[in-house]
Motif scaffolding. Structure first.
Motif, PDB file in Angstrom:
ATOM      1  N   MET A 173       0.739  -1.230   0.021  1.00  0.00           N
ATOM      2  CA  MET A 173       0.041   0.094   0.032  1.00  0.00           C
ATOM      3  C   MET A 173       0.892   1.323   0.034  1.00  0.00           C
ATOM      4  SD  MET A 173      -3.172  -0.824  -0.392  1.00  0.00           S
ATOM      5  CE  MET A 173      -2.537  -2.338  -1.372  1.00  0.00           C
ATOM      6  N   ILE A 174       2.111   1.362  -0.115  1.00  0.00           N
ATOM      7  CA  ILE A 174       3.185   2.174  -0.321  1.00  0.00           C
ATOM      8  C   ILE A 174       3.610   2.640  -1.742  1.00  0.00           C
ATOM      9  CG2 ILE A 174       5.184   3.198   0.509  1.00  0.00           C
ATOM     10  CD1 ILE A 174       5.035   1.309   3.003  1.00  0.00           C
ATOM     11  N   ILE A 175       3.446   3.848  -2.188  1.00  0.00           N
ATOM     12  CA  ILE A 175       3.909   4.270  -3.317  1.00  0.00           C
ATOM     13  C   ILE A 175       4.911   5.281  -3.004  1.00  0.00           C
ATOM     14  CG2 ILE A 175       3.276   5.993  -5.328  1.00  0.00           C
ATOM     15  CD1 ILE A 175       0.319   5.120  -4.917  1.00  0.00           C
ATOM     16  N   THR A 176       6.150   4.974  -3.821  1.00  0.00           N
ATOM     17  CA  THR A 176       7.378   5.616  -3.537  1.00  0.00           C
ATOM     18  C   THR A 176       7.942   6.109  -4.834  1.00  0.00           C
ATOM     19  OG1 THR A 176       8.297   3.994  -1.908  1.00  0.00           O
ATOM     20  CG2 THR A 176       9.836   5.486  -2.710  1.00  0.00           C
ATOM     21  N   LYS A 177       8.151   7.550  -5.031  1.00  0.00           N
ATOM     22  CA  LYS A 177       8.612   8.150  -6.061  1.00  0.00           C
ATOM     23  C   LYS A 177       9.467   9.190  -5.929  1.00  0.00           C
ATOM     24  CE  LYS A 177       8.529   9.625 -10.219  1.00  0.00           C
ATOM     25  NZ  LYS A 177       7.713  10.170 -11.168  1.00  0.00           N
ATOM     26  N   GLU A 178      10.709   9.241  -6.582  1.00  0.00           N
ATOM     27  CA  GLU A 178      11.687   9.973  -6.643  1.00  0.00           C
ATOM     28  C   GLU A 178      11.242  11.289  -7.562  1.00  0.00           C
ATOM     29  OE1 GLU A 178      16.652  11.084  -7.433  1.00  0.00           O
ATOM     30  OE2 GLU A 178      15.919   8.839  -6.953  1.00  0.00           O
ATOM     31  N   LEU A 179      11.117  12.318  -7.072  1.00  0.00           N
ATOM     32  CA  LEU A 179      10.856  13.580  -8.119  1.00  0.00           C
ATOM     33  C   LEU A 179      11.808  13.751  -9.125  1.00  0.00           C
ATOM     34  CD1 LEU A 179       9.008  15.415  -5.462  1.00  0.00           C
ATOM     35  CD2 LEU A 179       7.949  13.729  -6.725  1.00  0.00           C
ATOM     36  N   SER A 180      11.237  13.865 -10.161  1.00  0.00           N
ATOM     37  CA  SER A 180      11.817  14.564 -11.490  1.00  0.00           C
ATOM     38  C   SER A 180      11.569  15.588 -11.852  1.00  0.00           C
ATOM     39  CB  SER A 180      11.633  13.518 -12.542  1.00  0.00           C
ATOM     40  OG  SER A 180      10.265  13.782 -13.056  1.00  0.00           O
ATOM     41  N   LYS A 181      12.375  16.207 -12.828  1.00  0.00           N
ATOM     42  CA  LYS A 181      12.138  17.751 -12.990  1.00  0.00           C
ATOM     43  C   LYS A 181      10.722  17.923 -13.492  1.00  0.00           C
ATOM     44  CE  LYS A 181      13.833  21.647 -15.882  1.00  0.00           C
ATOM     45  NZ  LYS A 181      14.584  22.237 -16.801  1.00  0.00           N
ATOM     46  N   SER A 182      10.319  16.781 -14.454  1.00  0.00           N
ATOM     47  CA  SER A 182       8.960  17.022 -15.067  1.00  0.00           C
ATOM     48  C   SER A 182       7.602  17.016 -13.918  1.00  0.00           C
ATOM     49  CB  SER A 182       8.749  15.828 -16.037  1.00  0.00           C
ATOM     50  OG  SER A 182       8.673  14.643 -15.419  1.00  0.00           O
ATOM     51  N   ASP A 183       8.196  16.212 -12.683  1.00  0.00           N
ATOM     52  CA  ASP A 183       7.151  15.972 -11.729  1.00  0.00           C
ATOM     53  C   ASP A 183       7.253  17.428 -10.855  1.00  0.00           C
ATOM     54  OD1 ASP A 183       6.739  13.234 -11.997  1.00  0.00           O
ATOM     55  OD2 ASP A 183       8.413  12.669 -10.841  1.00  0.00           O
ATOM     56  N   VAL A 184       8.132  18.092 -10.974  1.00  0.00           N
ATOM     57  CA  VAL A 184       8.103  19.272  -9.987  1.00  0.00           C
ATOM     58  C   VAL A 184       7.516  20.417 -11.138  1.00  0.00           C
ATOM     59  CG1 VAL A 184       9.786  20.877  -8.928  1.00  0.00           C
ATOM     60  CG2 VAL A 184       9.933  18.590  -8.615  1.00  0.00           C
TER      61      VAL A 184
ATOM     62  N   GLY B  75       5.471  20.043 -13.604  1.00  0.00           N
ATOM     63  CA  GLY B  75       3.919  19.802 -13.991  1.00  0.00           C
ATOM     64  C   GLY B  75       3.315  18.761 -13.049  1.00  0.00           C
ATOM     65  N   ASN B  76       2.490  17.887 -13.650  1.00  0.00           N
ATOM     66  CA  ASN B  76       2.044  16.611 -12.737  1.00  0.00           C
ATOM     67  C   ASN B  76       2.966  15.791 -12.277  1.00  0.00           C
ATOM     68  OD1 ASN B  76      -0.663  17.831 -13.469  1.00  0.00           O
ATOM     69  ND2 ASN B  76      -0.754  17.069 -15.203  1.00  0.00           N
ATOM     70  N   MET B  77       2.713  14.998 -11.114  1.00  0.00           N
ATOM     71  CA  MET B  77       3.514  13.850 -10.822  1.00  0.00           C
ATOM     72  C   MET B  77       3.175  12.594 -11.469  1.00  0.00           C
ATOM     73  SD  MET B  77       4.732  12.694  -7.057  1.00  0.00           S
ATOM     74  CE  MET B  77       3.160  11.626  -6.814  1.00  0.00           C
ATOM     75  N   THR B  78       4.009  12.066 -12.125  1.00  0.00           N
ATOM     76  CA  THR B  78       3.798  10.598 -12.754  1.00  0.00           C
ATOM     77  C   THR B  78       4.074   9.655 -11.369  1.00  0.00           C
ATOM     78  OG1 THR B  78       4.549  11.218 -14.733  1.00  0.00           O
ATOM     79  CG2 THR B  78       4.292   9.056 -14.368  1.00  0.00           C
ATOM     80  N   LEU B  79       3.092   8.647 -11.290  1.00  0.00           N
ATOM     81  CA  LEU B  79       3.158   7.783 -10.304  1.00  0.00           C
ATOM     82  C   LEU B  79       3.506   6.531 -10.811  1.00  0.00           C
ATOM     83  CD1 LEU B  79      -0.199   8.837  -8.606  1.00  0.00           C
ATOM     84  CD2 LEU B  79       2.222   9.325  -7.705  1.00  0.00           C
ATOM     85  N   PRO B  80       4.344   5.696 -10.127  1.00  0.00           N
ATOM     86  CA  PRO B  80       4.923   4.081 -10.459  1.00  0.00           C
ATOM     87  C   PRO B  80       3.765   3.272 -10.644  1.00  0.00           C
ATOM     88  CG  PRO B  80       5.627   4.726  -8.445  1.00  0.00           C
ATOM     89  CD  PRO B  80       4.882   5.777  -8.636  1.00  0.00           C
ATOM     90  N   LYS B  81       3.666   2.914 -12.023  1.00  0.00           N
ATOM     91  CA  LYS B  81       2.333   2.150 -12.389  1.00  0.00           C
ATOM     92  C   LYS B  81       2.060   0.948 -11.475  1.00  0.00           C
ATOM     93  CE  LYS B  81       0.549  -0.045 -16.427  1.00  0.00           C
ATOM     94  NZ  LYS B  81       0.632  -0.397 -17.693  1.00  0.00           N
ATOM     95  N   ALA B  82       3.074   0.020 -11.276  1.00  0.00           N
ATOM     96  CA  ALA B  82       2.760  -1.172 -10.512  1.00  0.00           C
ATOM     97  C   ALA B  82       2.366  -0.873  -9.027  1.00  0.00           C
ATOM     98  CB  ALA B  82       4.097  -2.155 -10.481  1.00  0.00           C
ATOM     99  N   GLU B  83       3.056   0.150  -8.341  1.00  0.00           N
ATOM    100  CA  GLU B  83       2.643   0.385  -7.201  1.00  0.00           C
ATOM    101  C   GLU B  83       1.161   1.095  -7.044  1.00  0.00           C
ATOM    102  OE1 GLU B  83       5.717   2.873  -5.173  1.00  0.00           O
ATOM    103  OE2 GLU B  83       7.154   1.261  -5.823  1.00  0.00           O
ATOM    104  N   VAL B  84       0.859   1.810  -8.063  1.00  0.00           N
ATOM    105  CA  VAL B  84      -0.422   2.509  -7.946  1.00  0.00           C
ATOM    106  C   VAL B  84      -1.427   1.247  -8.240  1.00  0.00           C
ATOM    107  CG1 VAL B  84      -1.848   3.933  -9.222  1.00  0.00           C
ATOM    108  CG2 VAL B  84       0.230   4.702  -8.839  1.00  0.00           C
ATOM    109  N   MET B  85      -1.137   0.233  -9.093  1.00  0.00           N
ATOM    110  CA  MET B  85      -2.188  -0.652  -9.416  1.00  0.00           C
ATOM    111  C   MET B  85      -2.185  -1.528  -8.266  1.00  0.00           C
ATOM    112  SD  MET B  85      -1.103  -1.542 -13.324  1.00  0.00           S
ATOM    113  CE  MET B  85      -2.660  -2.825 -13.575  1.00  0.00           C
ATOM    114  N   SER B  86      -1.253  -1.756  -7.419  1.00  0.00           N
ATOM    115  CA  SER B  86      -1.577  -2.497  -6.020  1.00  0.00           C
ATOM    116  C   SER B  86      -2.287  -1.697  -5.161  1.00  0.00           C
ATOM    117  CB  SER B  86      -0.090  -2.709  -5.511  1.00  0.00           C
ATOM    118  OG  SER B  86      -0.034  -3.288  -4.389  1.00  0.00           O
TER     119      SER B  86
END
Length: 127
Positions: free
Chosen positions: A11-22, A24-35
């Motif tokens: 139930m944990i989503i972990t994301k190291e923020l990229s330039k595009s996340d900061v 614009g919108n933050m893209t989330l890791p697919k496998a973790e979100v699907m879980s």
């Protein structure tokens, strides 16, 4: 919920923020979100195309954010935080390279920012 108890790592989503996340919108890791999606009430890929508002709670500051969780589509979807992400990002002072960890609290139906000391449950190993 007692956050002194071990948290379910699924139930944990972990994301190291990229330039595009900061920027614009933050893209989330697919496998973790699907879980996490398996435990979210009434959330499907279909309604994620229009966006679903979710709550994100920062327990340390006792701030509650509302962000829109969205997907780019049904075939090979990408998940991201849209509306509300900018406010949350600035409030948490997030920058490129920072790691954001979110825990889906199924009982309270919201994400919790894991910016405090916590433990995760260890997998059961058959004997």
């Amino acid at each position: 919920m007692n956050y002194n108890e071990p948290l379910d790592p699924a139930m944990i989503i972990t994301k190291e923020l990229s330039k595009s996340d900061v920027v614009g919108n933050m893209t989330l890791p697919k496998a973790e979100v699907m879980s996490v999606l398996t435990k979210m009430n009434n959330v499907t890929n279909e309604n994620l195309q229009n966006g679903v508002e979710v709550q994100v709670h920062d327990l340390m500051e006792n701030d509650l954010y509302t962000v829109t969780l969205k997907t780019t589509g049904i075939d090979n979807p990408k998940y991201y935080f849209g509306t509300g992400w900018s406010i949350m990002k600035h409030s948490l002072d997030l920058e490129v390279g920072h790691v954001l960890k979110l825990y889906w609290n199924q009982l309270e139906n919201k994400f919790v920012v894991l910016n405090f000391q916590y433990n995760v449950m260890q997998p059961m190993i058959p004997v």
